[in-house]
Design a protein around this motif. Sequence first.
Motif: not given
Length: 346
Positions: A261-285
Amino acid sequence: MSDNGGVTGSDTSAPLGPGGPGGLAPRLPSPVQEVRDERFARHGVRLLLKRDDLIHPQLIGNKWRKLVPNLRAAAGRTVLTFGGAYSNHLRATAAAGRLLGLPTVGVVRGHELAGRPLNPSLARCAADGMRLHFVDRATYRRKAEPETLAAILRATAAGDVRDVRDVHVVPEGGSNVLAVRGCRELGAELGGLADVVAVACGTGGTLAGLAAGLAPGVRALGVPVLKGGFLGADTAALQRDAFGGRRGDWSLDDRFHFGGYARTTPALDAFAGDFERRHGLPVERLYVAKMLYGLVTLAAEGAFPHGTTVAAVVTGAPFGPGTTAPPAARSTAPPVAPPAAQTASR
């Protein structure tokens, strides 16, 4: 984006609080948005987003569905609940208290935090009028035990809480019988729009209610954001308490907690940022990104037959000014392998 045609039960859809619509008036049913993503399309999978993050600007997503039945049951009494230093649930409860003129107490895990400046999440709770009570982690683990809970209630008996009978206790994450029954409407709103409905899980309450409300033949998939493998038993217990037994077709995939819980990795951050750019949707991490990451991975693994429609429940939004999420601990666990299709052309 288009709204689905579901109808929400009257026990959760009616406005709550002073002035009716000025209180906790929601946007229900929450919208359903189709997103076109090659990582799903290449496997014959259609992706829908159930935008529960748009239900209410301050009681976001499943927090609205879980809290409102409890706020009704509180009937004006102080609401006491539990959470960690960055708890979405504590912030939502505090916001509801402010909107309704209802006293709230937040029992926070980590006695060492009592002498420190409040982080942005707890500062928001305090600004909304929540009285914060810090307990050590050993006490917090035992919070459901009657003696420990009684001691916590006695310790918070000053100020707004003058008698323990004047307190409505809501468990961590808001998951109790009332919340589970409230989340059943989430499944009902989706009707037959999807074959699989996925949701990120912290305490299991949303999954328990969602699965019970889904149409026959629709499967619910829970993606735990905590490690430990305990959510299956917890979800089943919540369904027994709420409905008398297991309801719906549901399962869990425990691979996508990214260390806990409340842990992330650089891979997850990169994935979320990519999803945001693709779809214009802010992604809660801490919840939504892990669930979406899991779905992309499962699609690449062939877990969904060709022609499957998957609905992903967006249970929250990034916290803070703009789209800034609360700081999350960096996981020291081995990273989850990135989805095979993530780097493919769009």
